[in-house]
Scaffold this motif. Structure first.
Motif, mmCIF file in Angstrom:
data_model
loop_
_atom_site.group_PDB
_atom_site.id
_atom_site.type_symbol
_atom_site.label_atom_id
_atom_site.label_comp_id
_atom_site.label_asym_id
_atom_site.label_seq_id
_atom_site.Cartn_x
_atom_site.Cartn_y
_atom_site.Cartn_z
ATOM 1 N N UNK A 112 -24.036 -13.139 -43.211
ATOM 2 C CA UNK A 112 -23.461 -13.672 -41.977
ATOM 3 C C UNK A 112 -22.530 -12.712 -41.259
ATOM 4 N N UNK A 113 -22.440 -12.906 -39.963
ATOM 5 C CA UNK A 113 -21.494 -12.184 -39.110
ATOM 6 C C UNK A 113 -20.277 -13.066 -38.909
ATOM 7 N N UNK A 114 -19.083 -12.464 -38.879
ATOM 8 C CA UNK A 114 -17.892 -13.231 -38.518
ATOM 9 C C UNK A 114 -16.994 -12.382 -37.626
ATOM 10 N N UNK A 115 -16.146 -13.059 -36.875
ATOM 11 C CA UNK A 115 -15.231 -12.367 -35.974
ATOM 12 C C UNK A 115 -14.126 -11.679 -36.766
ATOM 13 N N UNK A 116 -13.836 -10.441 -36.402
ATOM 14 C CA UNK A 116 -12.733 -9.704 -37.024
ATOM 15 C C UNK A 116 -11.762 -9.279 -35.923
ATOM 16 N N UNK A 117 -10.737 -10.097 -35.674
ATOM 17 C CA UNK A 117 -9.698 -9.648 -34.741
ATOM 18 C C UNK A 117 -9.032 -8.400 -35.311
ATOM 19 N N UNK A 118 -8.662 -7.471 -34.444
ATOM 20 C CA UNK A 118 -8.038 -6.233 -34.912
ATOM 21 C C UNK A 118 -6.603 -6.132 -34.394
ATOM 22 N N UNK A 119 -5.895 -5.140 -34.886
ATOM 23 C CA UNK A 119 -4.489 -4.993 -34.551
ATOM 24 C C UNK A 119 -3.589 -5.166 -35.766
ATOM 25 N N UNK A 272 -19.191 -19.814 -44.394
ATOM 26 C CA UNK A 272 -18.639 -18.625 -45.046
ATOM 27 C C UNK A 272 -17.895 -17.773 -44.018
ATOM 28 N N UNK A 273 -18.475 -17.647 -42.834
ATOM 29 C CA UNK A 273 -17.851 -16.868 -41.760
ATOM 30 C C UNK A 273 -16.477 -17.444 -41.403
ATOM 31 N N UNK A 274 -16.380 -18.761 -41.319
ATOM 32 C CA UNK A 274 -15.096 -19.400 -40.990
ATOM 33 C C UNK A 274 -14.045 -19.095 -42.056
ATOM 34 N N UNK A 275 -14.448 -19.147 -43.317
ATOM 35 C CA UNK A 275 -13.491 -18.880 -44.401
ATOM 36 C C UNK A 275 -13.072 -17.416 -44.420
#
Length: 301
Positions: A112-119, A272-275
Motif C-alpha cells: 500500500x501507498x500512504x501519505x508521508x508529510x515531511x518537515x 494499514x496506510x492509516x496506521x
C-alpha cells in the motif's frame, strides 16, 4: 505535504528513484527498512535517533540495544542522504528519509501507498536504555504490547495492522526458539503454537535451541508479497513470535483480524496506510526543535 517543494523540489523523486532501483533488485531489503521506521518512531518519536552512533559521552545508542542489533539498512539510508545532500545541502532530514524510504519500499514491493508529510527534524539524543524500554518485544503478552502502543497514541487496531508488516519479514531462530524447545523451562512447546508447524520448524529450520544464524520467513511462502497471509496464519496458530500469537488472545484484536480476513486485500491496504500515517506522526520534531543532520549517524558539530 510537499514541505520541500520550494527548497528541494526533487527530494521525494530522488528518494523514490533510489528505492525503486535497489528494492526491485533486492526485495528482501523492504522489510528491514519498514522495521527501521517502526523502531525509530517508538523511541523519542520519528526523529532518526535510531541512526545515531554511540559516542564517548554516550557509549550505548539505540542501535546498540539488543532489539536493534538485527536492524539492517543503515547504509541504504546513508546513500539516500548523500544524494540529497548533493542536490540540496542541509535541507532534508534523516527522519524524513526514514519515513519516505519505508513507504516507497513497501509500494515498490506491491504494497500500500500512504501519505508521508515531511518537515520532521532530527533528534540529538539516542539511548540504548530507551530502546529497551519502549520497543515492543517478540515475547511480550497482549497487555504489554497494548500499553506500549497506547503510550504512542496507537490503539488495538493499529497494533494489529502494524503487526501485519510481518507479512514481508524474516526472523532468526533465537526470538522464538523457546516456543518450540523450552517454553516454560521443562523442555516443552508453546501450546499456542500449531504442533505441525512447531515440528516443521525443529526439523527443517531451527534444528537446535541455540541456533542464531538460520533465517525463517515470518509469513512462509508469501514473504515477498504484501498480503493477508500473515493474518490467515495467526488464526491457524502459526504466528512465529509470541507477540504475533498473542494477537489472537484478545477479543478486540481478534475482531480486527476477522474483519481484515472477511474483506478484500484493498481494505487491509487502506487500513494499514492509516496506521502508518498515525505512527509517522508520533513525537515528531518541527520548527526549531532538533536539527537537520549533515550525516545521519552523527549530531552536527
Amino acid at each position: 505535504m510537499g514541505f520541500y517543494d520550494k527548497n528541494c523540489p526533487n527530494a521525494e523523486k530522488i528518494v523514490l528513484g533510489y528505492v525503486k532501483k535497489h528494492i526491485s533488485n533486492v526485495p528482501s531489503l523492504a522489510a528491514p527498512l519498514l522495521r527501521m521506521a517502526f523502531h525509530d518512531c517508538f523511541v523519542r518519536g520519528c526523529d532518526a535517533s535510531v541512526l545515531l552512533n554511540a559516542t564517548l559521552n554516550n557509549q550505548a545508542a539505540e542501535k546498540d540495544a539488543r532489539p536493534n542489533l538485527s536492524l539492517r539498512g543503515f547504509d541504504f539510508i546513508d546513500e539516500v542522504k548523500s544524494l540529497l545532500e548533493a542536490e540540496c545541502p542541509d535541507i532534508v532530514s534523516c527522519a524524513d528519509i526514514i519515513s519516505l524510504v519505508a513507504r516507497d519500499s513497501v509500494v515498490t514491493m506491491g504494497g500500500p501507498y500512504w501519505k508521508v508529510p515531511t518537515g520532521r527534524r532530527d533528534g540529538t539524543i539516542s539511548r540504548a536504555s530507551e530502546a529497551l524500554s519502549n520497543l515492543p518485544g517478540a515475547n511480550e503478552n497482549f497487555n504489554a504490547l497494548q500499553t506500549k502502543f497506547e503510550l504512542k497514541g496507537l490503539n488495538i487496531k493499529d497494533l494489529v495492522l502494524l503487526s501485519g508488516a510481518h507479512t514481508i519479514g524474516i526472523a532468526h531462530c533465537s526470538p522464538f526458539s523457546n516456543r518450540i524447545y523450552n517454553f516454560t523451562g521443562v523442555g516443552d512447546q508453546d501450546p499456542a503454537l500449531d504442533n505441525d508447524y512447531a515440528i516443521n520448524l525443529r526439523a527443517n529450520k531451527c534444528k537446535t535451541p541455540t541456533d542464531i544464524t538460520t533465517i525463517v520467513e515470518m509469513d512462509p511462502g508469501s514473504s515477498k508479497h504484501f498480503d493477508l497471509s500473515y493474518y490467515k496464519l495467526l488464526v491457524k496458530k502459526r504466528g512465529l513470535f509470541q507477540s504475533d500469537a498473542t494477537l489472537t488472545t484478545d477479543s478486540s484484536s481478534i475482531a480486527v483480524i476477522n474483519q481484515l480476513l472477511e474483506k478484500s486485500p484493498l481494505y487491509f491496504f487502506a487500513e494499514f496506510a492509516k496506521s502508518m500515517e498515525k505512527m509517522g506522526d508520533v513525537g515528531v520534531k518541527t520548527g526549531t526543535d532538533g536539527q537537520i543532520r549533515k550525516h545521519c549517524a552523527l549530531v552536527n558539530g
